[in-house]
Design a protein around this motif. Sequence first.
Motif, mmCIF file in Angstrom:
data_model
loop_
_atom_site.group_PDB
_atom_site.id
_atom_site.type_symbol
_atom_site.label_atom_id
_atom_site.label_comp_id
_atom_site.label_asym_id
_atom_site.label_seq_id
_atom_site.Cartn_x
_atom_site.Cartn_y
_atom_site.Cartn_z
ATOM 1 N N THR A 38 18.950 44.733 17.871
ATOM 2 C CA THR A 38 18.220 45.347 16.902
ATOM 3 C C THR A 38 17.773 44.421 15.775
ATOM 4 O O THR A 38 18.779 43.620 15.340
ATOM 5 C CB THR A 38 19.042 46.683 16.339
ATOM 6 O OG1 THR A 38 19.061 47.607 17.409
ATOM 7 C CG2 THR A 38 18.084 47.558 15.241
ATOM 8 N N GLN A 39 16.682 44.601 15.083
ATOM 9 C CA GLN A 39 16.615 43.619 13.823
ATOM 10 C C GLN A 39 15.905 44.632 12.582
ATOM 11 O O GLN A 39 15.257 45.451 13.178
ATOM 12 C CB GLN A 39 15.409 42.372 14.202
ATOM 13 C CG GLN A 39 15.851 41.563 15.129
ATOM 14 C CD GLN A 39 15.106 40.298 14.981
ATOM 15 O OE1 GLN A 39 14.292 40.008 14.231
ATOM 16 N NE2 GLN A 39 15.463 39.141 15.833
ATOM 17 N N GLU A 40 16.500 44.332 11.625
ATOM 18 C CA GLU A 40 15.844 45.080 10.399
ATOM 19 C C GLU A 40 16.000 44.080 9.087
ATOM 20 O O GLU A 40 16.473 43.040 9.372
ATOM 21 C CB GLU A 40 17.021 45.986 10.137
ATOM 22 C CG GLU A 40 16.652 47.434 11.031
ATOM 23 C CD GLU A 40 17.308 48.643 10.435
ATOM 24 O OE1 GLU A 40 17.893 48.710 9.192
ATOM 25 O OE2 GLU A 40 17.768 49.533 11.269
ATOM 26 N N ILE A 54 16.783 43.903 5.270
ATOM 27 C CA ILE A 54 17.538 44.639 4.280
ATOM 28 C C ILE A 54 17.250 44.104 2.921
ATOM 29 O O ILE A 54 17.095 42.783 2.627
ATOM 30 C CB ILE A 54 19.196 44.592 4.744
ATOM 31 C CG1 ILE A 54 19.601 43.013 5.002
ATOM 32 C CG2 ILE A 54 19.498 45.331 5.760
ATOM 33 C CD1 ILE A 54 21.149 42.880 4.860
ATOM 34 N N VAL A 108 22.410 49.428 9.888
ATOM 35 C CA VAL A 108 21.752 49.195 10.966
ATOM 36 C C VAL A 108 21.941 50.150 12.187
ATOM 37 O O VAL A 108 23.090 50.281 12.523
ATOM 38 C CB VAL A 108 21.934 47.854 11.348
ATOM 39 C CG1 VAL A 108 20.851 47.508 12.671
ATOM 40 C CG2 VAL A 108 21.510 46.802 10.532
ATOM 41 N N GLU A 109 20.940 50.752 12.447
ATOM 42 C CA GLU A 109 21.006 51.602 13.607
ATOM 43 C C GLU A 109 20.595 51.088 14.917
ATOM 44 O O GLU A 109 19.553 50.529 14.966
ATOM 45 C CB GLU A 109 20.394 52.976 13.327
ATOM 46 C CG GLU A 109 20.838 54.338 14.207
ATOM 47 C CD GLU A 109 19.833 55.372 13.793
ATOM 48 O OE1 GLU A 109 19.562 55.719 12.509
ATOM 49 O OE2 GLU A 109 19.509 56.342 14.553
ATOM 50 N N THR A 125 7.423 43.603 7.193
ATOM 51 C CA THR A 125 7.236 42.770 7.796
ATOM 52 C C THR A 125 5.689 42.466 7.983
ATOM 53 O O THR A 125 5.023 43.263 8.484
ATOM 54 C CB THR A 125 7.871 42.307 9.094
ATOM 55 O OG1 THR A 125 9.204 42.573 9.079
ATOM 56 C CG2 THR A 125 7.690 41.035 9.624
ATOM 57 N N ARG A 176 16.724 39.016 6.855
ATOM 58 C CA ARG A 176 16.373 39.655 8.092
ATOM 59 C C ARG A 176 17.852 39.854 8.613
ATOM 60 O O ARG A 176 18.485 38.805 8.858
ATOM 61 C CB ARG A 176 15.520 38.894 9.081
ATOM 62 C CG ARG A 176 14.946 39.607 10.133
ATOM 63 C CD ARG A 176 13.673 38.846 10.619
ATOM 64 N NE ARG A 176 13.690 37.462 10.606
ATOM 65 C CZ ARG A 176 14.319 36.482 11.788
ATOM 66 N NH1 ARG A 176 14.939 37.265 12.693
ATOM 67 N NH2 ARG A 176 14.278 35.329 11.485
ATOM 68 N N ARG A 217 9.826 50.239 0.110
ATOM 69 C CA ARG A 217 9.842 50.122 1.563
ATOM 70 C C ARG A 217 9.946 48.323 1.799
ATOM 71 O O ARG A 217 9.559 47.733 1.080
ATOM 72 C CB ARG A 217 8.882 50.646 2.211
ATOM 73 C CG ARG A 217 8.497 52.070 1.835
ATOM 74 C CD ARG A 217 9.133 52.807 2.847
ATOM 75 N NE ARG A 217 8.784 54.332 2.976
ATOM 76 C CZ ARG A 217 8.912 55.167 2.075
ATOM 77 N NH1 ARG A 217 9.976 54.764 1.090
ATOM 78 N NH2 ARG A 217 8.680 56.572 2.211
ATOM 79 N N SER A 261 19.852 40.670 12.095
ATOM 80 C CA SER A 261 19.751 40.716 13.942
ATOM 81 C C SER A 261 21.233 41.155 14.390
ATOM 82 O O SER A 261 22.082 40.403 14.071
ATOM 83 C CB SER A 261 19.521 39.415 14.314
ATOM 84 O OG SER A 261 19.420 39.398 15.702
#
Lengths: 367, 368
Positions: free
Chosen positions: A348-350, A352, A363-364, B65, A336, B62, A338
């Motif tokens: 923003t969190q994504e 990967i 990360v956008e 979470t 994750r 994909r 951040s």
Amino acid sequence: MFVLGVSRYRHLEDGSEPTQAGIDSNLEQLTSAARSASEFAAWVLGEYRNPSTSLASLFVCLAPSEDEAVHAEVRARLGAADGATRSVVMADWLEFRRRCRAERDATAIVYVAGHGVQLTADGAIVLLEDYAGDGQEAALWAAFDMKGLHESLAGSTAAARQFWFVDSCRQRPEVARQFESLQGAFGGDRPVGEVEASPLFLASGPRGIAWARTHGVSLFNEALLRCLRCDAAVGPKHAGGSWRVTTASLAEKLRPLVLEASGSAQQVVQLTGLVGTTAEVLHVFPQPPTAELTLGLSPPAAEPEARAALFRGNTKVLEHDAAWPLVRKLAAGLYRVSVLPRAPYAETQEIISVEPPASRAEVEVAS
Amino acid sequence: MKGTIRAALDISSYRLTSLTPIEIRDSSLALVCEIRNGGEAQLTPGVYQVRAVMDDGRAHARLVTVTEGKETKVEFSKVDPAGLMTAPSSARFTRSAARDRDGLIDYGDDEGGGRAGGERGDEAWAAPDSDVCRIVALEGAVLDGAARGTWELVPAGTLTEVPHAVLDLGGRRRRVCLPLNPCGHRRAETACVLRLEHYREGTEARAWIHPERKVSSAVQHMLAEGRVFHAQSVVAGTADDMLQAKYSDPVGAALGALVMYRAGTLRDRLSWLENLARDFAWLPDGAVLLGALWLQDEATRAAGARLLLGAAGRRPLFTTSYSVLLDTLRRWPLDDSRAEARAALTVLARDAGRVDWNAFTFTCHEEP
């Protein structure tokens, strides 16, 4: 395991004992086959790991050409045992075959490199050190018919799982035509019954040429070792399991790697033999492999002063407050990320994914 | 308390959809479970990777979470590049779609559609501005549509050999065998696609099973992408349809047979392979595979030899079949027919130096 690498051909025009047949073959000494084979043998000795089939024996036959640098450890272990003539190789092969035919639970691995001719997509001829010697009963007396050898390790009592890698330099059609009948090449008898899987990876297509780095190893060897060390690693089959290299992952990764490395030469690895019905495990990693992550930020205007943190579960594994993109080697897995950019951009969190050999993500951040 | 992942695949074939496994992996990328289209998995909250190999042979993934008590939906579509895990196997090529500007072949149905096969003048089926590729002859096939760098072909007449196209690729002649299905009812069930593909060393024409022949097309794409076990699983799951229904698609059956031959499972289907070899003389691939299997068994060796020697005079559809045939003739085990095998090998091997071994269907360089 059986490893053979032949670069030195004593009866070719540039060999130590040239013969007319050797001169007529238009072949030259090789510079990378023995070294490539020695690198594979060194990997077996130092890195190969498979808890279900540990290394029981390793047969190595090398005939390096002058100035060819074979792997030091392999060289030291071989000592004075240098050479890959038919008599030397046959002695090792027959003992290897005897063991394989008697050990159903074993995994057999064969790696062969040298001058060769591939006449179909299913097999190849590999020439041995004393190829084209005077007085030999057939033109291919000092040659191995790889498909024949492959079939000779079939049978209901033989090692159930096998992996074959044939890295032979293919020849021009006019040379290849001399070998059309396969007369004299050693293959062996085919026992009754089948093994479970025995995929055969050929370094290039029929009549194609397998390439090598100058004073280095072959492209096939380079790609294969990359696959075994990292690139073809696939995640565990269950939680708590180990990363592995399997028939399936090799089938997917080896070909594009060699293709990419060969550039305009377009060397295309062929998969043939008995692929089997399940992806057999060749190598098991003691710990998850690492992969290089390149993490970018979009839009670029958000980069100045943007900070990031990477989490594995709830554990922070990395903080980043330097220039973008972030480039770091990490254990394979999901993270994750951040990102905290400067206003007007929002935090923003994504998630990967970091997978061998390398992963890219962006990360956008929204303003 | 757990959360849920529910996954769906956008594949237009029900059979393929039901056969495609959807893998769910945890944060260490360990496999947690496999579900099928529309299925769900109850999972501990956390991050997961969900992935599937679609009918174009490419892997899609994909990252999601899972939250306690909530359902997370995941949908896969092959037209959505966002989740694509790998580049097309074509580190080696960019497919023709990426080369629109070239306008390699650009002609409408009125220029070639529906014409019967046969040797034609170079002007017949070439785009006026094309200096790269022309179809100069079709055997057992007619043109039924064309776009940039792509032709669609359908069978013509009663087949006596594998249908093929002869192309002029910038002055180089190629004979490309076509995976047409003369037994199909609807047009799409019979068709194949001939496509220009751009490799670093030049443009080549490759023949593909029409995408509307969904199962066979998916298997061909999976093999092209190196996903042999995915192809196997599709063939195994559809064997009763794909193989037993050989009378409605013998080419699909032959493709399935090839996959099973490599998997080592073809012996389980000998009876339908015998039918394929017997009833589709124009398609020698079934006879080649059956002969190769029979030759391994003492009791059927003589019959296998006859089958192979009979097939040796015809070009198979798939390159692999040609390779198996050539290899078997070289290692001929019967003394009493060794001379015949040698003669057949001599004829067959004349092509060997000109075969494009990277092509899926038998493709041969020919003298102009």
